[in-house]
Scaffold this motif. Structure first.
Motif, PDB file in Angstrom:
ATOM      1  N   PHE A  71       0.840  -1.187   0.000  1.00 43.39           N
ATOM      2  CA  PHE A  71       0.000   0.000   0.000  1.00 43.39           C
ATOM      3  C   PHE A  71       0.880   1.242   0.000  1.00 43.39           C
ATOM      4  O   PHE A  71       2.086   1.183   0.249  1.00 43.39           O
ATOM      5  CB  PHE A  71      -0.942   0.004   1.200  1.00 43.39           C
ATOM      6  N   LYS A  72       0.236   2.374  -0.294  1.00 43.41           N
ATOM      7  CA  LYS A  72       0.912   3.666  -0.272  1.00 43.41           C
ATOM      8  C   LYS A  72       0.422   4.446   0.951  1.00 43.41           C
ATOM      9  O   LYS A  72      -0.742   4.342   1.333  1.00 43.41           O
ATOM     10  CB  LYS A  72       0.599   4.483  -1.535  1.00 43.41           C
ATOM     11  N   ALA A  73       1.305   5.243   1.531  1.00 49.76           N
ATOM     12  CA  ALA A  73       0.925   6.161   2.597  1.00 49.76           C
ATOM     13  C   ALA A  73       1.202   7.580   2.128  1.00 49.76           C
ATOM     14  O   ALA A  73       2.275   7.861   1.587  1.00 49.76           O
ATOM     15  CB  ALA A  73       1.693   5.869   3.880  1.00 49.76           C
ATOM     16  N   VAL A  74       0.216   8.451   2.319  1.00 52.56           N
ATOM     17  CA  VAL A  74       0.359   9.851   1.929  1.00 52.56           C
ATOM     18  C   VAL A  74       0.102  10.721   3.155  1.00 52.56           C
ATOM     19  O   VAL A  74      -0.870  10.521   3.881  1.00 52.56           O
ATOM     20  CB  VAL A  74      -0.611  10.229   0.791  1.00 52.56           C
ATOM     21  N   VAL A  75       0.989  11.683   3.366  1.00 54.43           N
ATOM     22  CA  VAL A  75       0.875  12.619   4.491  1.00 54.43           C
ATOM     23  C   VAL A  75       0.528  13.997   3.926  1.00 54.43           C
ATOM     24  O   VAL A  75       1.415  14.713   3.439  1.00 54.43           O
ATOM     25  CB  VAL A  75       2.190  12.695   5.292  1.00 54.43           C
ATOM     26  N   PRO A  76      -0.746  14.392   3.951  1.00 56.41           N
ATOM     27  CA  PRO A  76      -1.092  15.741   3.484  1.00 56.41           C
ATOM     28  C   PRO A  76      -0.587  16.770   4.488  1.00 56.41           C
ATOM     29  O   PRO A  76      -0.748  16.614   5.701  1.00 56.41           O
ATOM     30  CB  PRO A  76      -2.625  15.725   3.438  1.00 56.41           C
TER      31      PRO A  76
ATOM     32  N   GLY B 291       1.888  27.355   9.920  1.00 59.69           N
ATOM     33  CA  GLY B 291       3.124  26.616   9.640  1.00 59.69           C
ATOM     34  C   GLY B 291       3.261  25.350  10.464  1.00 59.69           C
ATOM     35  O   GLY B 291       4.380  24.861  10.679  1.00 59.69           O
ATOM     36  N   LYS B 292       2.144  24.775  10.884  1.00 62.18           N
ATOM     37  CA  LYS B 292       2.155  23.632  11.806  1.00 62.18           C
ATOM     38  C   LYS B 292       3.048  22.477  11.354  1.00 62.18           C
ATOM     39  O   LYS B 292       3.776  21.910  12.172  1.00 62.18           O
ATOM     40  CB  LYS B 292       0.718  23.143  12.045  1.00 62.18           C
ATOM     41  N   PRO B 293       3.058  22.089  10.064  1.00 57.95           N
ATOM     42  CA  PRO B 293       3.901  20.943   9.678  1.00 57.95           C
ATOM     43  C   PRO B 293       5.389  21.137   9.956  1.00 57.95           C
ATOM     44  O   PRO B 293       6.133  20.160  10.061  1.00 57.95           O
ATOM     45  CB  PRO B 293       3.642  20.809   8.174  1.00 57.95           C
ATOM     46  N   LEU B 294       5.830  22.406  10.089  1.00 58.78           N
ATOM     47  CA  LEU B 294       7.254  22.686  10.277  1.00 58.78           C
ATOM     48  C   LEU B 294       7.632  22.878  11.748  1.00 58.78           C
ATOM     49  O   LEU B 294       8.808  23.099  12.054  1.00 58.78           O
ATOM     50  CB  LEU B 294       7.642  23.929   9.480  1.00 58.78           C
ATOM     51  N   LEU B 295       6.672  22.794  12.643  1.00 59.57           N
ATOM     52  CA  LEU B 295       6.978  22.957  14.065  1.00 59.57           C
ATOM     53  C   LEU B 295       7.891  21.836  14.552  1.00 59.57           C
ATOM     54  O   LEU B 295       7.760  20.680  14.129  1.00 59.57           O
ATOM     55  CB  LEU B 295       5.678  22.963  14.880  1.00 59.57           C
TER      56      LEU B 295
ATOM     57  N   VAL C  17       7.981  15.658   9.168  1.00 63.45           N
ATOM     58  CA  VAL C  17       9.030  14.647   8.992  1.00 63.45           C
ATOM     59  C   VAL C  17       8.841  13.513   9.984  1.00 63.45           C
ATOM     60  O   VAL C  17       8.970  12.322   9.633  1.00 63.45           O
ATOM     61  CB  VAL C  17      10.430  15.285   9.138  1.00 63.45           C
ATOM     62  N   ARG C  18       8.513  13.839  11.233  1.00 63.33           N
ATOM     63  CA  ARG C  18       8.258  12.805  12.240  1.00 63.33           C
ATOM     64  C   ARG C  18       7.074  11.916  11.831  1.00 63.33           C
ATOM     65  O   ARG C  18       7.111  10.692  12.015  1.00 63.33           O
ATOM     66  CB  ARG C  18       7.983  13.446  13.598  1.00 63.33           C
ATOM     67  N   VAL C  19       6.043  12.535  11.267  1.00 65.35           N
ATOM     68  CA  VAL C  19       4.887  11.745  10.808  1.00 65.35           C
ATOM     69  C   VAL C  19       5.306  10.796   9.689  1.00 65.35           C
ATOM     70  O   VAL C  19       4.978   9.596   9.702  1.00 65.35           O
ATOM     71  CB  VAL C  19       3.749  12.664  10.327  1.00 65.35           C
ATOM     72  N   ALA C  20       6.042  11.312   8.714  1.00 70.62           N
ATOM     73  CA  ALA C  20       6.482  10.483   7.588  1.00 70.62           C
ATOM     74  C   ALA C  20       7.393   9.353   8.058  1.00 70.62           C
ATOM     75  O   ALA C  20       7.332   8.233   7.531  1.00 70.62           O
ATOM     76  CB  ALA C  20       7.193  11.345   6.546  1.00 70.62           C
ATOM     77  N   GLU C  21       8.223   9.622   9.062  1.00 76.31           N
ATOM     78  CA  GLU C  21       9.095   8.576   9.598  1.00 76.31           C
ATOM     79  C   GLU C  21       8.278   7.447  10.215  1.00 76.31           C
ATOM     80  O   GLU C  21       8.628   6.266  10.076  1.00 76.31           O
ATOM     81  CB  GLU C  21      10.061   9.172  10.626  1.00 76.31           C
ATOM     82  N   GLN C  22       7.190   7.789  10.892  1.00 71.57           N
ATOM     83  CA  GLN C  22       6.313   6.751  11.440  1.00 71.57           C
ATOM     84  C   GLN C  22       5.654   5.957  10.318  1.00 71.57           C
ATOM     85  O   GLN C  22       5.540   4.730  10.386  1.00 71.57           O
ATOM     86  CB  GLN C  22       5.254   7.375  12.352  1.00 71.57           C
ATOM     87  N   ALA C  23       5.237   6.654   9.265  1.00 71.16           N
ATOM     88  CA  ALA C  23       4.610   5.968   8.127  1.00 71.16           C
ATOM     89  C   ALA C  23       5.590   5.017   7.451  1.00 71.16           C
ATOM     90  O   ALA C  23       5.208   3.936   6.986  1.00 71.16           O
ATOM     91  CB  ALA C  23       4.079   6.997   7.134  1.00 71.16           C
ATOM     92  N   LEU C  24       6.860   5.392   7.399  1.00 69.93           N
ATOM     93  CA  LEU C  24       7.879   4.531   6.789  1.00 69.93           C
ATOM     94  C   LEU C  24       8.075   3.226   7.556  1.00 69.93           C
ATOM     95  O   LEU C  24       8.540   2.234   6.999  1.00 69.93           O
ATOM     96  CB  LEU C  24       9.209   5.282   6.699  1.00 69.93           C
TER      97      LEU C  24
ATOM     98  N   ASN D  53      -4.294   7.722   4.261  1.00 76.94           N
ATOM     99  CA  ASN D  53      -4.143   9.140   4.586  1.00 76.94           C
ATOM    100  C   ASN D  53      -3.639   9.243   6.024  1.00 76.94           C
ATOM    101  O   ASN D  53      -4.377   8.982   6.970  1.00 76.94           O
ATOM    102  CB  ASN D  53      -5.497   9.838   4.438  1.00 76.94           C
ATOM    103  N   VAL D  54      -2.366   9.592   6.188  1.00 77.32           N
ATOM    104  CA  VAL D  54      -1.770   9.736   7.517  1.00 77.32           C
ATOM    105  C   VAL D  54      -1.706  11.227   7.837  1.00 77.32           C
ATOM    106  O   VAL D  54      -0.937  11.963   7.216  1.00 77.32           O
ATOM    107  CB  VAL D  54      -0.361   9.117   7.568  1.00 77.32           C
ATOM    108  N   GLN D  55      -2.525  11.670   8.764  1.00 78.65           N
ATOM    109  CA  GLN D  55      -2.627  13.102   9.032  1.00 78.65           C
ATOM    110  C   GLN D  55      -1.284  13.678   9.487  1.00 78.65           C
ATOM    111  O   GLN D  55      -0.591  13.098  10.314  1.00 78.65           O
ATOM    112  CB  GLN D  55      -3.704  13.365  10.082  1.00 78.65           C
ATOM    113  N   GLY D  56      -0.950  14.847   8.929  1.00 81.73           N
ATOM    114  CA  GLY D  56       0.360  15.431   9.137  1.00 81.73           C
ATOM    115  C   GLY D  56       0.595  16.035  10.505  1.00 81.73           C
ATOM    116  O   GLY D  56       1.683  16.577  10.753  1.00 81.73           O
ATOM    117  N   ASP D  57      -0.390  15.957  11.398  1.00 83.19           N
ATOM    118  CA  ASP D  57      -0.211  16.512  12.743  1.00 83.19           C
ATOM    119  C   ASP D  57      -0.228  15.418  13.820  1.00 83.19           C
ATOM    120  O   ASP D  57      -0.561  15.671  14.969  1.00 83.19           O
ATOM    121  CB  ASP D  57      -1.276  17.567  13.047  1.00 83.19           C
TER     122      ASP D  57
END
Length: 255
Positions: free
Chosen positions: A2-7, A17-21, A30-37, A95-99
């Motif tokens: 499967f694919k995981a996408v972090v909007p 600027g929440k995704p960059l906090l 980046v932390r969210v994407a690392e968990q998805a990986l 869909n892995v939420q970015g927050d």
């Protein structure tokens, strides 16, 4: 697979600027994407509308796809990613939420597997509600289930309504057997063909009334599988208070 996408939208009313906090020395997205990986996904993509988020993610070696900035929902953003990547109709996209930098990779995998093993268009998650105040809270989305664990309805109202329990003044002697209800967890897996179709579906009246976009799918006849877990997942970040709580949890888990 499967694919995981972090909007990851840069604009945020409460936390611009929440995704960059920063979470433990790295941007939250980046932390969210690392968990998805860690979930078993064969591809993980960050879908963003802002070059600063693109730069931060690429600096960490993450896949990034730039999307339009005017999508009304994260689901619309996922649909654009499906089109841009050319994924086949049966591809499962989570869909892995970015927050949610503390999201459990096993939960991402579980919701994906539910869709890979079934013939529904969507899969999501829920956990039991035992607290009456939580059950009555309109900010807590509840699920009414079929016996096969497909969703009948989602609501901000207390559903299914335990009539005898409420009529008794919530007396302990008539406490419903088991949980009072089921709380919805906003983690979704989709078949790519549904995401393509979603953007052509007119908003449903129940979706507008409840302000819950998953009701558009139910109103148009799409089936939603619900994976039950025992406890609520670790919190995401909506407010400044949430941010400090998640930072503290991240440090304690990392230590």
């Amino acid at each position: 697979m499967f694919k995981a996408v972090v909007p990851a939208r840069h604009a945020s009313t409460r936390l611009p600027g929440k995704p960059l906090l920063d979470i433990g020395g790295k941007p939250m997205v980046v932390r969210v994407a690392e968990q998805a990986l860690k979930s078993g996904a064969d591809e993980v993509w960050v879908a963003t509308d802002h070059p600063a988020i693109e730069t931060a993610c690429k600096a960490e070696g993450l896949n990034v796809v730039m999307t339009r900035s005017d999508w009304p929902t994260g689901t619309d953003r996922l649909a654009e990613v499906v089109q841009l990547q050319g994924w086949g109709d049966d591809t499962v996209v989570v869909n892995v939420q970015g927050d949610e930098p503390l999201i459990d990779p096993a939960l991402i995998d579980r919701v994906a597997q539910a869709l890979l093993e079934g013939d529904q268009a969507i899969a999501t998650c829920g956990h039991p509600i035992h607290d009456l105040e939580e059950f009555r809270n309109p900010n807590v989305v509840k699920i009414a289930l079929r016996d096969d664990d497909e969703a009948l309805y989602f609501s901000r109202a207390p559903i299914p309504y335990p009539r005898d329990y409420f009529n008794s003044g919530c007396a302990p002697s008539v406490q419903p057997s088991g949980p009072i209800g089921i709380r919805h967890i906003g983690l979704y897996a989709y078949k790519a063909h549904f995401l393509r179709r979603f953007q052509t579906l007119p908003p449903a009246r129940i979706e507008t009334l409840e302000s819950l976009e998953q009701l558009r799918a139910l109103a148009h006849g799409f089936r939603i599988k619900v994976c039950m877990i025992h406890e609520a997942p670790l919190p995401g970040v909506d407010t400044a208070e949430d941010l400090e709580r998640v930072r503290a949890l991240f440090v304690s888990r990392s230590g």
